[in-house]
Design a protein around this motif. Structure first.
Motif, short mmCIF file in Angstrom:
data_model
loop_
_atom_site.label_atom_id
_atom_site.label_comp_id
_atom_site.label_asym_id
_atom_site.label_seq_id
_atom_site.Cartn_x
_atom_site.Cartn_y
_atom_site.Cartn_z
N PHE A 1 51.05 63.55 30.20
CA PHE A 1 50.90 62.64 29.07
C PHE A 1 49.44 62.57 28.64
O PHE A 1 49.12 62.56 27.44
CB PHE A 1 51.40 61.24 29.45
CG PHE A 1 51.11 60.20 28.40
CD1 PHE A 1 51.62 60.31 27.12
CD2 PHE A 1 50.29 59.11 28.69
CE1 PHE A 1 51.33 59.35 26.14
CE2 PHE A 1 50.00 58.15 27.73
CZ PHE A 1 50.53 58.28 26.45
N TRP B 1 53.36 58.46 23.45
CA TRP B 1 54.23 58.09 24.57
C TRP B 1 55.69 58.11 24.15
O TRP B 1 56.55 58.61 24.89
CB TRP B 1 53.86 56.71 25.11
CG TRP B 1 54.79 56.26 26.19
CD1 TRP B 1 55.74 55.28 26.11
CD2 TRP B 1 54.92 56.83 27.49
NE1 TRP B 1 56.44 55.20 27.29
CE2 TRP B 1 55.95 56.13 28.16
CE3 TRP B 1 54.25 57.86 28.16
CZ2 TRP B 1 56.33 56.44 29.47
CZ3 TRP B 1 54.63 58.16 29.46
CH2 TRP B 1 55.65 57.45 30.10
N GLU B 2 56.01 57.62 22.96
CA GLU B 2 57.39 57.62 22.48
C GLU B 2 57.90 59.04 22.32
O GLU B 2 59.05 59.35 22.69
CB GLU B 2 57.48 56.84 21.17
CG GLU B 2 57.22 55.34 21.34
CD GLU B 2 57.08 54.61 20.01
OE1 GLU B 2 57.06 53.37 20.02
OE2 GLU B 2 56.99 55.29 18.96
N ASP C 1 49.93 59.96 34.52
CA ASP C 1 50.71 61.16 34.26
C ASP C 1 49.80 62.20 33.59
O ASP C 1 49.40 62.05 32.45
CB ASP C 1 51.89 60.81 33.34
CG ASP C 1 52.85 61.96 33.14
OD1 ASP C 1 52.40 63.13 33.08
OD2 ASP C 1 54.07 61.71 33.01
N TYR D 1 56.78 61.67 23.92
CA TYR D 1 56.83 62.23 25.28
C TYR D 1 58.13 61.82 25.97
O TYR D 1 58.79 62.65 26.61
CB TYR D 1 55.61 61.73 26.04
CG TYR D 1 55.38 62.32 27.40
CD1 TYR D 1 55.15 63.68 27.58
CD2 TYR D 1 55.36 61.50 28.54
CE1 TYR D 1 54.90 64.20 28.84
CE2 TYR D 1 55.11 62.02 29.79
CZ TYR D 1 54.89 63.37 29.94
OH TYR D 1 54.64 63.89 31.19
N GLU D 2 58.52 60.57 25.84
CA GLU D 2 59.78 60.10 26.44
C GLU D 2 60.99 60.74 25.76
O GLU D 2 61.93 61.17 26.44
CB GLU D 2 59.86 58.58 26.33
CG GLU D 2 59.06 57.83 27.36
CD GLU D 2 59.50 56.38 27.45
OE1 GLU D 2 59.79 55.91 28.56
OE2 GLU D 2 59.54 55.71 26.39
N ARG D 3 60.98 60.83 24.43
CA ARG D 3 62.12 61.41 23.71
C ARG D 3 62.35 62.86 24.12
O ARG D 3 63.48 63.36 24.09
CB ARG D 3 61.89 61.34 22.19
CG ARG D 3 62.09 60.02 21.56
CD ARG D 3 62.28 60.13 20.05
NE ARG D 3 61.24 60.91 19.40
CZ ARG D 3 60.09 60.42 18.97
NH1 ARG D 3 59.82 59.14 19.12
NH2 ARG D 3 59.21 61.20 18.37
N ASN D 4 61.29 63.56 24.48
CA ASN D 4 61.40 64.97 24.84
C ASN D 4 61.43 65.19 26.35
O ASN D 4 61.09 66.27 26.84
CB ASN D 4 60.26 65.76 24.21
CG ASN D 4 60.44 65.91 22.70
OD1 ASN D 4 61.13 66.81 22.24
ND2 ASN D 4 59.83 65.01 21.93
N ASP D 5 61.85 64.15 27.09
CA ASP D 5 62.10 64.25 28.53
C ASP D 5 60.85 64.64 29.33
O ASP D 5 60.91 65.45 30.26
CB ASP D 5 63.23 65.26 28.81
CG ASP D 5 64.53 64.88 28.13
OD1 ASP D 5 64.85 63.68 28.13
OD2 ASP D 5 65.18 65.77 27.58
N LEU D 6 59.72 64.06 28.98
CA LEU D 6 58.48 64.25 29.74
C LEU D 6 58.20 65.74 29.95
O LEU D 6 58.17 66.24 31.07
CB LEU D 6 58.53 63.52 31.09
CG LEU D 6 59.11 62.10 31.11
CD1 LEU D 6 58.98 61.50 32.50
CD2 LEU D 6 58.45 61.21 30.07
N ALA E 1 52.00 55.48 32.77
CA ALA E 1 51.78 56.59 31.84
C ALA E 1 50.37 57.16 31.99
O ALA E 1 50.16 58.36 31.84
CB ALA E 1 52.00 56.12 30.40
#
Length: 383
Positions: free
Chosen positions: A284, A346-347, A281, A349-354, A278
Motif C-alpha cells: 500500500f 486505500w479504497e 503494508d 487497493y481493497e477493491r483489487n484484493d490488496l 494500512a
C-alpha cells in the motif's frame, strides 16, 4: 586487506542460507557468494543500539567475532553515517546512515532478475563498499565489462582498493549518475540506491533488449522495477514480486525539493477512515509513493493516541489520529489534498484484493513515467 583465515566456510554457509530462503537459485551466483570475501569490503560498520535518535556503535575487525559473524549473515550493514548529521555520544554515534553493504539476499535477487550473462556489459549505480561490484565481476569474463559509479569519492576510492585486492579491476567512477553522460549503452543496469525516477542518462544507458533494475519512488516505496529497453529507447516492465528498499540517491537532480510547513495555508479536518494497519503494508505504501511523488510517512504518539503523518515535498501534509487502532480524525494543511488521495488509494487497493507488486508495472519514455496495473494500457498515474 583484512586477514581472516576461516572465511570460506562462512561464505559457503551464507550461500546455503540464501538457497534455503529462496533468494539464490543459480550456480554462478552461488559461486560468487562462496568465493567473495565480504569481510574485506566491510572492515568496519555500525550496529543499531536503539534510542531516539538512534545510537550507532562502530564495530571493526579488532572486535573479532562481534565484527566477523554478522558479515556472513543475510543482513544489511550500515557502513557510513552522513558527516553533516553525525555526533559522538557516550555510547557511540548518532547520525543518518548514508551508505551500507546491502543484505546479500536482496543483491542476489536483483542480480538474478537481471539475468546477467558472462559476456554482458554491466553498469552499477551506487558502488558503496564494492561488495556487489565484486559479485558482478566474478560473473563476467573481463574487468572491461563492468562500470560501477558512486557520487562519494571516499566510497569509490576505498571500493577501488578493495576490488583490486580481490583481483577485480572494473572501471570505478566518481560522478552523479543522474547527470553523467554514459559513453556506451549496457546490457544490464543495476541501481543500489533509491531513484525518484529513471533519469534520461540512465534510460539511455540501457542497450536495446537490455535490462534495468532499481528501487524507484523513494523514500516510501520498496518496489523494484525490472525494465527492458525497446528499440525506441522506451523502458518497460513489471515490478519484482519481492521488494527491496535502498537509501535515496544523494544529490540526484530529480530529488524532490522540499518546502517548510511555515509556507502553508489554512487547516482542513475530517474523518480518518484509513485503517492504522494500512501504514504497515509495504505494498500500500508503494501505491502511495506512486500517487504522491516524494511522500514521506512519519509515526508518533501523543496523549495515548497514535499518529500517522504524510508529508509532500511542497510542504502539504496530513496527519491522522488513532485510538486503540480505531481511526479518529485527520487534519491537513497545504495546497494538495493529501488525505483524500490516500483514501482513494486505500479504497482502490481493497477493491483489487490488496494486489502484490508484480501486478504493477512501469513505462519510462523521454516524456515521462507511466505507472500501470496489470497492463500498460491501464495507467494509474504518470509523473
Amino acid at each position: 586487506m583484512v586477514r581472516v583465515l576461516n572465511w570460506r566456510p562462512r561464505a559457503r554457509d551464507l550461500a546455503d542460507a540464501l538457497e534455503e530462503s529462496g533468494d539464490l537459485h543459480s550456480l554462478h551466483w552461488r559461486a560468487a557468494i562462496e568465493e567473495t570475501p565480504r569481510h574485506e569490503f566491510v572492515p568496519r560498520y555500525y550496529q543499531n543500539q536503539g534510542g531516539v535518535p538512534t545510537v550507532w556503535r562502530q564495530v571493526e575487525s579488532n572486535d573479532g567475532p562481534a565484527w566477523f559473524d554478522p558479515i556472513y549473515a543475510n543482513a544489511t550493514l550500515v557502513t557510513q553515517l552522513d558527516p553533516v548529521t553525525v555526533h559522538a555520544t557516550t555510547d557511540g554515534w548518532t547520525g543518518v546512515p548514508s551508505s551500507s553493504s546491502t543484505a546479500p539476499g536482496l543483491m542476489v535477487r536483483m542480480l538474478e532478475a537481471l539475468d546477467i550473462a558472462a559476456d554482458h556489459t554491466v553498469l552499477e549505480i551506487g558502488t558503496g563498499t564494492g561488495y556487489n561490484a565484486a559479485l558482478i565481476a566474478h560473473r563476467l569474463q573481463s574487468a572491461e565489462q563492468l562500470t560501477t559509479a558512486d557520487i562519494d569519492p571516499v566510497l569509490t576510492g576505498a571500493a577501488r582498493s578493495r576490488l583490486q585486492a580481490c583481483d577485480h579491476n572494473p572501471t570505478v567512477l566518481t560522478c552523479d549518475a543522474s547527470e553523467y553522460l554514459w559513453p556506451r549503452a549496457y546490457d544490464c543496469v543495476i541501481a543500489t540506491c533509491g531513484l525518484p525516477r529513471i533519469g534520461e542518462s540512465l534510460r539511455a544507458a540501457v542497450a536495446t533488449g537490455g535490462r534495468l533494475i532499481a528501487n524507484v519512488m523513494p523514500p516510501l516505496s520498496a518496489g523494484l522495477a525490472v525494465l527492458t529497453a525497446a528499440d525506441d529507447g522506451t523502458l518497460q516492465g513489471h515490478f519484482h514480486p519481492d521488494g527491496g528498499t535502498f537509501m535515496p540517491a544523494r544529490h540526484d537532480a530529480t530529488t524532490y525539493a522540499r518546502t517548510s510547513p511555515a509556507d502553508l495555508g489554512g487547516l482542513r479536518e475530517g474523518e480518518a477512515g484509513i485503517p492504522l494497519e494500512a501504514f504497515d503494508d509495504y505494498r500500500f505504501k508503494f501505491l502511495l509513493a506512486a500517487r504522491l511523488p516524494g511522500v514521506e510517512l512519519q509515526y508518533g504518539i501523543e496523549d495515548g493516541r497514535v499518529m500517522r503523518r504524510l508529508i509532500l515535498p511542497d510542504g502539504s501534509s496530513s496527519e491522522a489520529w488513532y485510538e486503540e487502532g480505531r481511526p479518529l480524525s485527520y487534519r491537513e494543511r497545504g495546497e494538495q489534498e493529501v488525505w483524500a488521495v490516500a483514501t482513494r488509494c486505500w479504497e482502490w487497493y481493497e477493491r483489487n484484493d490488496l494486489p502484490s507488486w508484480e501486478r504493477f508495472g512501469l513505462t519510462v519514455t523521454p516524456k515521462g513515467h507511466h505507472f500501470w496495473f496489470e497492463h500498460p494500457d491501464q495507467v494509474l498515474t504518470s509523473f
